[in-house]
Design an enzyme around this catalytic site. Structure first.
Site, PDB file in Angstrom:
ATOM      1  N   CYS A  79       0.831  -1.213   0.000  1.00  0.00           N
ATOM      2  CA  CYS A  79       0.000   0.000   0.000  1.00  0.00           C
ATOM      3  C   CYS A  79       0.862   1.259   0.000  1.00  0.00           C
ATOM      4  CB  CYS A  79      -0.940  -0.023   1.207  1.00  0.00           C
ATOM      5  SG  CYS A  79      -1.720   1.558   1.570  1.00  0.00           S
ATOM      6  N   CYS A 116       0.295   3.549   2.992  1.00  0.00           N
ATOM      7  CA  CYS A 116       0.919   2.994   4.202  1.00  0.00           C
ATOM      8  C   CYS A 116       2.412   3.318   4.228  1.00  0.00           C
ATOM      9  CB  CYS A 116       0.716   1.481   4.257  1.00  0.00           C
ATOM     10  SG  CYS A 116      -1.011   0.948   4.234  1.00  0.00           S
ATOM     11  N   CYS A 150      -5.221   6.047 -11.373  1.00  0.00           N
ATOM     12  CA  CYS A 150      -4.638   5.406 -10.186  1.00  0.00           C
ATOM     13  C   CYS A 150      -3.354   4.658 -10.527  1.00  0.00           C
ATOM     14  CB  CYS A 150      -5.668   4.457  -9.567  1.00  0.00           C
ATOM     15  SG  CYS A 150      -4.998   3.322  -8.352  1.00  0.00           S
ATOM     16  N   CYS A 197      -3.464   0.937  -9.791  1.00  0.00           N
ATOM     17  CA  CYS A 197      -4.273   0.228 -10.788  1.00  0.00           C
ATOM     18  C   CYS A 197      -3.455  -0.042 -12.057  1.00  0.00           C
ATOM     19  CB  CYS A 197      -5.516   1.042 -11.140  1.00  0.00           C
ATOM     20  SG  CYS A 197      -6.591   1.408  -9.738  1.00  0.00           S
TER      21      CYS A 197
END
Length: 515
Positions: A68, A71, A412, A415
């Site tokens: 992530c 994160c 994104c 993505c």
């Protein structure tokens, strides 16, 4: 129905700045030493999680995934905050859990982790769990948590203690004859529950409060706000009733969607709500604005008893909302309603005099839903199938196949990285006639209410029997293929599940007397 949290992504285009007080000199000095210090963030997992929660009266836990990006950005700030707070009294502990680790996934499920990073505050051995709603940079985290670890409600003993009530924010104050009894206990219980959302205070001196009255009939709860009535009171001390009172009173009757940062907290609350939403979009800088505003506010008063939240938005500031809903500026002025089932209703080129009648038709159930969808592809020959809003139910729920579907956004980065991996996985599984890997542009198509899409990419695995699971597995082609092979249903299993499901109503339907 899950909250349509994609709505919240509309606000990412806003310049929402979470301000935090400047770090104190000693905290700044400690931050400089942070890099050389041992890791202050506790690493938790399935084997030690419960013990850690029980051991620490106050602990902030980050549920993260190694892949992530958000994160990774949070990690150094989170560690710096942990080191700054390591000597705080009382103790403020920061911890993290790799929710992508297979053995930790039950923890993520138990605490309803639906995206990364998710941060939760655990108090009193886990008896009180709250979402972390503070800043994501070290100094902001520190100041927010210091406030959270103190009393949930502060006593107002003198007029100077109450000056903060006029700072233009929402505050809740309980006014009592004494600090005991059911009313006071219930007030403190609610303050503890909602402390991450609001500031609470309590007093026996009503005359210390702004616009206060020493003769006020106590006990009562007084909510201060910088809009509408400015002050509202409630004398119902049932915890649930108090919570509903605060929720209803803490958002303007009409939320304004413009570039004013003071409105951003109300916008977030508005879009996070489960209630039906009515939105009027028009150009704030043109002549007819005042007549539309007057008519709209009049309609809001007329339908004040209805379970719906109202918004008025400036086209220039609301481009995210327009893109999300597939709207165009030449359709404005327009009213859009999204109900609790994610159905949408649209009135374009609305006139001020039509607003009340159109809203009445909605409440009377006379309107036809509007759906945003790209055209169904004429050719769909690539390994990963393209799905749109108009055929997603046919492909995912009615095809009698095992479907892994990705909800993505064209802009994104994650993505884009995942796209060739899904292509490879789909190519590997092309010989499996009962398997489909599909994708849908969630920015160009309405997301059905069955799916809770909070960020991009979001993946779901749906079996022929209708079992739907959020995919939180690995992000390599081999891992995706292995997951599908292990979790897919055969035709026999799907038929058995369908038979069992069909039998459920007959088995559970109560006996009824027929006239």
């Amino acid at each position: 129905m899950a909250i349509s949290k994609v709505w919240i992504s509309l606000l990412l285009a806003l310049a929402v700045v979470l301000s935090a007080p400047a770090a104190r000199a000693e905290e700044a000095a400690a931050a400089e030493e942070a890099a050389a210090a041992p890791e202050a963030v506790l690493t938790l997992h399935a084997d030690n999680f419960d013990d850690a929660i029980a051991k620490h009266p106050f602990i902030l836990v980050e549920f993260y995934a190694p892949w992530c990006g958000h994160c990774k950005s949070l990690a150094p700030e989170y560690e710096k905050a942990a080191q700054l707070l390591s000597k705080h009294d009382p103790a403020i502990v920061l911890a993290k859990v790799d929710a992508n680790d297979e053995k930790n996934k039950p923890l993520a499920g138990k605490y309803e982790v639906q995206g990364f990073p998710t941060l939760k505050i655990f108090r009193s051995g886990g008896k009180n769990i709250q979402e972390y709603k503070g800043p994501r940079e070290a100094e902001g985290i520190v100041e927010y948590l210091k406030k959270q670890v103190g009393p949930a409600s502060k006593e107002i003993k003198a007029p100077e203690d109450a000056t903060y009530l006029e700072d233009g924010k929402i505050h809740i104050v309980g006014v009592f004859t004494e600090f005991s009894g059911t009313e006071f206990t219930n007030f403190l219980e609610l303050a503890e529950k909602l402390r991450s959302d609001y500031d609470f205070g309590h007093t026996v001196h009503a005359n210390h409060l702004p616009r206060g009255d020493a003769a006020v009939e106590r006990p009562l709860v007084r909510l201060f706000k910088p809009f509408d009535e400015l002050v509202v009171d409630s004398k119902d001390f049932d915890v649930s009733a108090l919570e509903k009172f605060i929720d209803a009173s803490s958002t303007p009757k009409v939320v304004t969607f413009d570039k004013n940062p003071d409105n951003h907290p109300y916008l977030l609350k508005y879009f996070q709500s489960n209630a039906p939403k009515a939105m009027l979009f028009l150009n704030f800088s043109t002549g007819p604005f005042e007549s539309f505003k007057s008519a709209y506010y009049g309609a809001v008063e007329e339908f004040s008893g209805k379970d719906v939240k109202f918004l008025i938005g400036d086209i220039e500031a609301s481009q995210g909302a327009f893109q999300y809903n597939g709207l165009k500026e030449d359709q404005a002025p327009l009213i859009l309603i999204q109900d609790s089932d994610s159905k949408k209703f649209l009135k374009e080129q609305v006139e001020a005099g039509q607003i009340v009648a159109w809203l009445k038709d909605y409440f009377d159930g006379k309107l036809t839903p509007f759906r945003k969808s790209e055209p169904i592809p004429e050719a769909n020959n690539e390994p990963v199938k393209v799905v749109v809003a108009d055929n997603i139910h046919d492909v995912v729920f009615k095809s009698a196949k095992n479907v892994l579907i990705e909800f993505y956004a064209p802009w994104c980065g994650h993505c884009k990285k995942l796209a060739p991996i899904l292509d490879e996985a789909a190519a590997t599984l092309q010989s499996e006639e009962d398997v489909v890997i599909a994708k849908i542009d969630a920015t160009a198509n309405d997301v059905p209410g069955e799916f809770d899409v909070q960020g991009y990419p979001t993946l779901y695995f749906v079996t022929p029997s209708g079992k739907k699971v959020s995919y939180e597995g690995g992000r390599t082609a081999d891992e995706i293929v292995d997951y599908i092979k292990k979790n897919k249903e055969t035709a026999g299993q799907a038929a058995a599940a369908a038979t069992e499901k069909a039998a459920e109503p007959a088995a559970t339907e109560p006996l009824k007397d027929e006239l």
